[in-house]
Write an enzyme that holds these catalytic residues in place. Sequence first.
Site, PDB file in Angstrom:
ATOM      1  N   GLY A  10       0.803  -1.195   0.063  1.00  0.00           N
ATOM      2  CA  GLY A  10      -0.031   0.033   0.074  1.00  0.00           C
ATOM      3  C   GLY A  10       0.906   1.171  -0.012  1.00  0.00           C
ATOM      4  O   GLY A  10       1.967   1.475   0.693  1.00  0.00           O
ATOM      5  N   TYR A  11       0.483   2.210  -0.765  1.00  0.00           N
ATOM      6  CA  TYR A  11       1.124   3.659  -0.703  1.00  0.00           C
ATOM      7  C   TYR A  11       0.319   4.687  -0.601  1.00  0.00           C
ATOM      8  O   TYR A  11       0.762   5.682  -0.914  1.00  0.00           O
ATOM      9  CB  TYR A  11       2.082   3.397  -2.314  1.00  0.00           C
ATOM     10  CG  TYR A  11       1.083   3.711  -3.385  1.00  0.00           C
ATOM     11  CD1 TYR A  11       0.714   2.204  -4.100  1.00  0.00           C
ATOM     12  CD2 TYR A  11       0.548   4.738  -3.988  1.00  0.00           C
ATOM     13  CE1 TYR A  11      -0.111   2.189  -5.003  1.00  0.00           C
ATOM     14  CE2 TYR A  11      -0.284   4.378  -5.107  1.00  0.00           C
ATOM     15  CZ  TYR A  11      -0.765   3.408  -5.598  1.00  0.00           C
ATOM     16  OH  TYR A  11      -1.696   3.195  -6.708  1.00  0.00           O
ATOM     17  N   GLU A  89     -11.717  -0.522  -4.533  1.00  0.00           N
ATOM     18  CA  GLU A  89     -10.694   0.455  -5.470  1.00  0.00           C
ATOM     19  C   GLU A  89     -11.331   0.229  -7.003  1.00  0.00           C
ATOM     20  O   GLU A  89     -10.543   0.432  -7.932  1.00  0.00           O
ATOM     21  CB  GLU A  89      -9.458   0.154  -5.473  1.00  0.00           C
ATOM     22  CG  GLU A  89      -8.870   0.038  -3.965  1.00  0.00           C
ATOM     23  CD  GLU A  89      -8.871   1.268  -3.179  1.00  0.00           C
ATOM     24  OE1 GLU A  89      -9.028   2.183  -3.836  1.00  0.00           O
ATOM     25  OE2 GLU A  89      -8.720   1.429  -1.967  1.00  0.00           O
TER      26      GLU A  89
END
Length: 185
Positions: A10-11, A89
């Site tokens: 995850g960023y 998402e």
Amino acid sequence: MTSRAEWIFGYGSLIWRPAFPFAERRWGFVRGFVRRFWQASPDHRGTPAVPGRVATLVPAPRHERCWGVAYQVPAGQLQSVLARLDLREVAGYRRRQVVVESGPGRAPLRPALLYTAEPGNPNFVGAAPLQAIAARVARCRGPSGDNAAYVLRLAEALGRAGGHDPELVVLARLGSGDVGADQPW
Ligand code: BEZ
């Protein structure tokens, strides 16, 4: 895509809100990518009428790194976790397989999966001056909270972990005015 992958990287909001079970959490980076706020968010940090801006990864020279958090998904749970993330998402991201490095002397985490919003998806807005992105971020709010809180929370998390991201630092500074509450999820 793959049934072997055990790590999810995850960023963006996954750094503070994975919302899935994990066995281990590690800061790390992927080479050859930079984080950019080039994806419109009509569903989380904005609305269809006034979409916010959220992070994607953009290919960059190999010396560039994007820092984030890798989660090891417990055995047998990867497919259900990915199904949930695919739903969360939904607005234009796709999965990619990468190698995550988590520090000197530590074996790379592979395979790992992350989500990127590619050029050509309907919410990809592409490059813009940071001032323009900051102005957009400052006025947007969606079901997940203020767009500005998203940027600040990300900048704070990266800052605490020592994850280098000069553009994020500038964006957070440009927008650190009147920021409302983030949602706790
Ligand atoms: C994340 O890494 O937080 C993330 C970014 C884009 C889509 C899904 C997750």
